[in-house]
Design a protein around this motif. Structure first.
Motif, PDB file in Angstrom:
ATOM      1  N   ARG A 148      21.362 -11.516   5.406  1.00 39.81           N
ATOM      2  CA  ARG A 148      19.874 -11.733   4.491  1.00 39.81           C
ATOM      3  C   ARG A 148      19.981 -13.228   3.483  1.00 39.81           C
ATOM      4  O   ARG A 148      19.913 -12.898   2.795  1.00 39.81           O
ATOM      5  N   PHE A 150      20.638 -16.846   2.116  1.00 45.60           N
ATOM      6  CA  PHE A 150      19.652 -18.423   1.753  1.00 45.60           C
ATOM      7  C   PHE A 150      19.929 -19.067   2.918  1.00 45.60           C
ATOM      8  O   PHE A 150      21.107 -19.840   2.377  1.00 45.60           O
ATOM      9  N   THR A 151      19.357 -19.842   3.717  1.00 45.31           N
ATOM     10  CA  THR A 151      20.767 -20.371   4.590  1.00 45.31           C
ATOM     11  C   THR A 151      20.092 -21.318   4.049  1.00 45.31           C
ATOM     12  O   THR A 151      21.158 -22.583   4.603  1.00 45.31           O
ATOM     13  N   THR A 152      19.309 -22.011   3.362  1.00 42.57           N
ATOM     14  CA  THR A 152      18.390 -23.185   2.887  1.00 42.57           C
ATOM     15  C   THR A 152      20.165 -23.838   1.733  1.00 42.57           C
ATOM     16  O   THR A 152      19.801 -24.397   1.083  1.00 42.57           O
ATOM     17  N   LEU A 153      20.176 -22.685   1.230  1.00 43.63           N
ATOM     18  CA  LEU A 153      20.645 -22.644  -0.314  1.00 43.63           C
ATOM     19  C   LEU A 153      22.402 -22.952  -0.215  1.00 43.63           C
ATOM     20  O   LEU A 153      22.493 -22.518   0.801  1.00 43.63           O
ATOM     21  N   GLU A 206      24.962 -21.191  -4.759  1.00 41.23           N
ATOM     22  CA  GLU A 206      23.912 -20.782  -4.766  1.00 41.23           C
ATOM     23  C   GLU A 206      23.295 -19.454  -4.384  1.00 41.23           C
ATOM     24  O   GLU A 206      23.342 -18.365  -5.244  1.00 41.23           O
ATOM     25  N   MET A 235      25.475 -16.923  -6.819  1.00 39.59           N
ATOM     26  CA  MET A 235      24.633 -16.747  -8.265  1.00 39.59           C
ATOM     27  C   MET A 235      23.467 -16.285  -8.185  1.00 39.59           C
ATOM     28  O   MET A 235      23.563 -15.521  -8.984  1.00 39.59           O
ATOM     29  N   MET A 236      23.308 -16.204  -6.947  1.00 46.05           N
ATOM     30  CA  MET A 236      21.601 -15.061  -6.944  1.00 46.05           C
ATOM     31  C   MET A 236      22.237 -13.675  -7.071  1.00 46.05           C
ATOM     32  O   MET A 236      21.405 -13.092  -7.667  1.00 46.05           O
ATOM     33  N   LEU A 294      25.858 -25.454   3.052  1.00 48.16           N
ATOM     34  CA  LEU A 294      24.593 -24.722   3.197  1.00 48.16           C
ATOM     35  C   LEU A 294      24.968 -23.431   3.741  1.00 48.16           C
ATOM     36  O   LEU A 294      25.992 -23.005   4.205  1.00 48.16           O
ATOM     37  N   ARG A 324      28.333 -11.559  -2.094  1.00 48.27           N
ATOM     38  CA  ARG A 324      26.535 -12.129  -3.437  1.00 48.27           C
ATOM     39  C   ARG A 324      26.490 -10.425  -4.192  1.00 48.27           C
ATOM     40  O   ARG A 324      26.443 -10.658  -5.119  1.00 48.27           O
ATOM     41  N   ARG A 366      13.810 -20.524 -10.523  1.00 48.25           N
ATOM     42  CA  ARG A 366      15.199 -19.232  -9.752  1.00 48.25           C
ATOM     43  C   ARG A 366      14.217 -18.263  -8.695  1.00 48.25           C
ATOM     44  O   ARG A 366      14.645 -17.743  -7.713  1.00 48.25           O
ATOM     45  N   TYR A 393      13.278 -17.195  -4.881  1.00 49.48           N
ATOM     46  CA  TYR A 393      14.319 -16.113  -3.882  1.00 49.48           C
ATOM     47  C   TYR A 393      13.551 -15.042  -3.162  1.00 49.48           C
ATOM     48  O   TYR A 393      12.758 -15.087  -1.838  1.00 49.48           O
ATOM     49  N   GLU A 415      11.646 -17.077  -0.461  1.00 55.92           N
ATOM     50  CA  GLU A 415      12.619 -17.098   0.585  1.00 55.92           C
ATOM     51  C   GLU A 415      12.745 -16.237   1.758  1.00 55.92           C
ATOM     52  O   GLU A 415      12.243 -15.960   2.385  1.00 55.92           O
ATOM     53  N   ASP A 416      12.915 -14.370   0.482  1.00 53.01           N
ATOM     54  CA  ASP A 416      13.378 -13.661   1.173  1.00 53.01           C
ATOM     55  C   ASP A 416      12.908 -12.406   0.044  1.00 53.01           C
ATOM     56  O   ASP A 416      14.322 -12.289  -0.903  1.00 53.01           O
ATOM     57  N   ARG A 432      14.388 -28.695  -0.988  1.00 51.59           N
ATOM     58  CA  ARG A 432      14.367 -27.386  -0.422  1.00 51.59           C
ATOM     59  C   ARG A 432      13.261 -27.030   0.503  1.00 51.59           C
ATOM     60  O   ARG A 432      13.557 -26.461   2.137  1.00 51.59           O
ATOM     61  N   MET A 440      13.954 -28.436   3.999  1.00 53.89           N
ATOM     62  CA  MET A 440      14.744 -27.734   5.106  1.00 53.89           C
ATOM     63  C   MET A 440      14.503 -26.241   5.911  1.00 53.89           C
ATOM     64  O   MET A 440      14.368 -25.779   6.798  1.00 53.89           O
ATOM     65  N   GLU A 492      13.422 -25.522   9.324  1.00 51.86           N
ATOM     66  CA  GLU A 492      14.937 -24.841   9.491  1.00 51.86           C
ATOM     67  C   GLU A 492      14.076 -23.918  10.938  1.00 51.86           C
ATOM     68  O   GLU A 492      15.023 -23.328  11.913  1.00 51.86           O
TER      69      GLU A 492
END
Lengths: 239, 321
Positions: free
Chosen positions: A90, A92-95, A99, A102-103, A135, A151, B191, B195, B198-199, B312, B315, B319
């Motif tokens: 899981r 984040f494909t767009t980060l 990034e 960093m999450m 990405l 991560r 942030r 998160y 997105e998930d 963002r 995308m 996607e």
């Protein structure tokens, strides 16, 4: 007597009316790799999800490093030093890779610690360092799995819960991932590993628990279980 | 030869900001009072759009009852002024607070709901507020006629009388809102919202307090809609349950989605399309529902990410295709 890092007693978890865990007992000592093996639906993932607070147990007790986790929200459990890598990459494909990493450090506030953890992760996964500005979605399956694990390591957990890290990877990458898990453990992180690939999991684990329909049916040192008749038949595909 | 586009890109962000602010300040001067009122309305809805964008755009939660909080802010301001003679200026913080508290109370029990279910509950809440106002709840809201006869707004001894004054008042709060949402976007909380959007499960596993993040989105967004309601009362001394009509919530939702969910410039594009243009071109106003529906359908087909999307979210949407 040594107190284990994680102790789970008589854990019962339900999904609605479905009784998924029917009294799981297990212990993980500091520095160990412990693996849970078993068929689909045996309750392996549910056990991890209950420990990390993503689902709540109805009964039983989870104790980690002197704290009782039963009713603690997931984000507090992360702060205590348990990090759960859920099944199925899981990221984040767009980060970007950076990034995403960093999450993982979301719970940390000190910049120095974050930098230090980042250095460690890059040390373990040089490939991620090379691709840090790419990405997440452009990584290969194996690299994405590395990113998920990296991560999780960003929060510098004492206990890492890994759910099916080898899922959907080519055999060569599976070997690499297990090698990495061993390496993470050698550098001081305790690991509780859930795997379908019982053979590979038993090879790197110190101890193992075999789960069947929500119960622990067998437990012991991984080497012993590898030689156990029942395990060989049911999970290692031998006759 | 350098293209215009490339030249525009060379302008530093601060240059853009100062330029746009100067434009916003000078724009109403050559216009008559009617167009100044249109600009005022545009400003109010831009604030509403930016507040709803926190909930819908940043946290990814559906909210189709936003007008209820706008109405709550307006009624709070009106009631305090009428019954307790509180100067309008001093009612503004209370309006924010009341709307925020209601935002908390309504969202707390429903946060675990996902997507369409959340959407239904917010619609219902909007209607509950409207009907409560129509039915003269506690005997203080004046029923279907609403309330009227509030004072004029006085700031530092200056009485705001003309549309121009009120435009500048709204512009001031719009700029304040912009600064605030920009800071939110780049904060730790911003942030966390990304998160969660997105998930949610991965966010939770990584130590994000997802309940708190979603709750804060609702509370901040609702409170800020309350401010917009109070600014409405600052100029129009009449409030009625119409402020909380479902179509108002839909307009606000369209403002966010048309311009591009989660995008600050997008909110302005959306406000332009949903509020400013229909005001200027009357035929669009007569056919407003058809125009809104048509615009949304056309956009969903041609540009699902919105007219001026955030990088963002474009995308994320592209996607999924």
């Amino acid at each position: 007597m040594r107190v284990p890092l994680l102790r789970v007693e008589n854990l019962h978890t339900y999904y609605g009316h479905v009784h998924a865990l029917k009294g799981i007992d297990l212990e993980v000592e500091e520095g160990e790799i412990v693996t849970l093996i078993g068929a689909n639906g045996a309750g392996k993932s549910t056990t991890l999800r209950t420990i990390s607070g993503l689902v709540r147990p109805r009964e039983g007790r989870i104790e980690f490093n002197g704290h009782v986790l039963n009713q603690m929200p997931a984000h507090k459990i992360v702060q205590l030093g348990i990090c759960h890598v859920p099944e199925g990459r899981r990221i984040f494909t767009t980060l970007t890779v950076m990034e995403n990493l960093m999450m993982g450090a979301y719970t940390l506030r000190d910049k120095g610690t974050i930098r230090e953890n980042l250095r460690r992760v890059f040390d373990l996964f040089p490939r991620l360092a090379e691709r840090k500005n790419q990405l997440g979605g452009t990584l290969s399956g194996g690299e994405q799995q590395m990113l998920t694990i990296g991560r999780a390591l960003m929060s510098q957990p004492r206990l890492l819960l890994l759910d099916e890290p080898s899922l959907g990877l080519a055999p060569m990458l599976v070997r690499a991932i297990f090698e990495t898990i061993r390496e993470i453990n050698a550098r001081g992180t305790t690991i509780l590993l859930v795997e379908q690939n019982a053979r590979a999991a038993l090879k790197i684990a110190h101890r193992a628990y075999v789960l069947e329909t929500g119960r622990v049916v067998l437990a012991g040192p991984a080497q012993e279980l590898m030689r156990d008749e029942r395990v060989r038949k049911a999970y290692l595909g031998e006759r | 030869m350098v293209s215009l586009r490339a030249r525009l890109r060379q302008v530093p962000p601060l240059g853009w900001q100062v330029g746009l602010l100067a434009l916003a300040i000078l724009l109403p001067l050559p216009l008559n009072d009617y167009y100044r009122s249109v600009l005022w309305r545009t400003g109010i809805y831009a604030i509403l759009g930016l507040s709803l964008n926190i909930i819908v755009g940043y946290a990814g939660l559906f909210q189709l009852g936003h007008a209820a909080f706008y109405a709550l802010g307006a009624y709070t301001s009106a009631l305090l002024n009428l019954h307790f003679d509180v100067p309008l200026v001093l009612t503004w913080p209370v309006s924010i607070l009341v709307a925020a508290v209601f935002g908390y109370l309504i969202s707390r029990p429903i946060l675990h709901l996902r997507g369409d279910y959340l959407c239904i509950v917010t619609i219902a809440f909007g209607e509950v507020v409207r009907l409560a106002l129509v039915n003269n709840i506690f005997g203080i809201t004046g029923g279907a006629n609403g309330l009227s006869g509030m004072d004029q707004t006085v700031i530092f001894g200056l009485t705001l009388r003309s549309p121009l004054h009120h435009y500048y008042l709204v512009l001031f709060f719009l700029v304040l809102t912009l600064v605030a949402v920009r800071r939110l976007e780049n904060s730790r909380l911003g942030r966390a919202w990304m998160y969660v959007r997105e998930d949610e499960m991965a966010a939770e596993a990584m130590g994000v307090d997802t309940t708190r993040a979603k709750l804060l989105a609702f509370v901040l967004g609702s409170g800020w809609a309350g401010l917009a309601g109070a600014l409405y009362v600052a100029r129009i001394p009449v409030v009625s349950p119409d402020l909380a009509r479902f179509i108002e919530s839909v307009v606000m939702f369209c403002i966010v989605v048309l311009g591009g969910t989660g995008s600050i410039p997008g909110v302005f594009v959306g406000t332009l399309g949903m509020i400013t243009l229909p005001e200027i071109f009357r035929f669009l106003k007569t056919w407003r529902d058809a125009w809104m529906g048509g615009a949304m359908v056309a956009m969903m087909i041609a540009r699902p990410e919105g007219l001026w999307p955030s990088r963002r979210i474009r995308m994320e949407i592209r996607e999924e295709e």
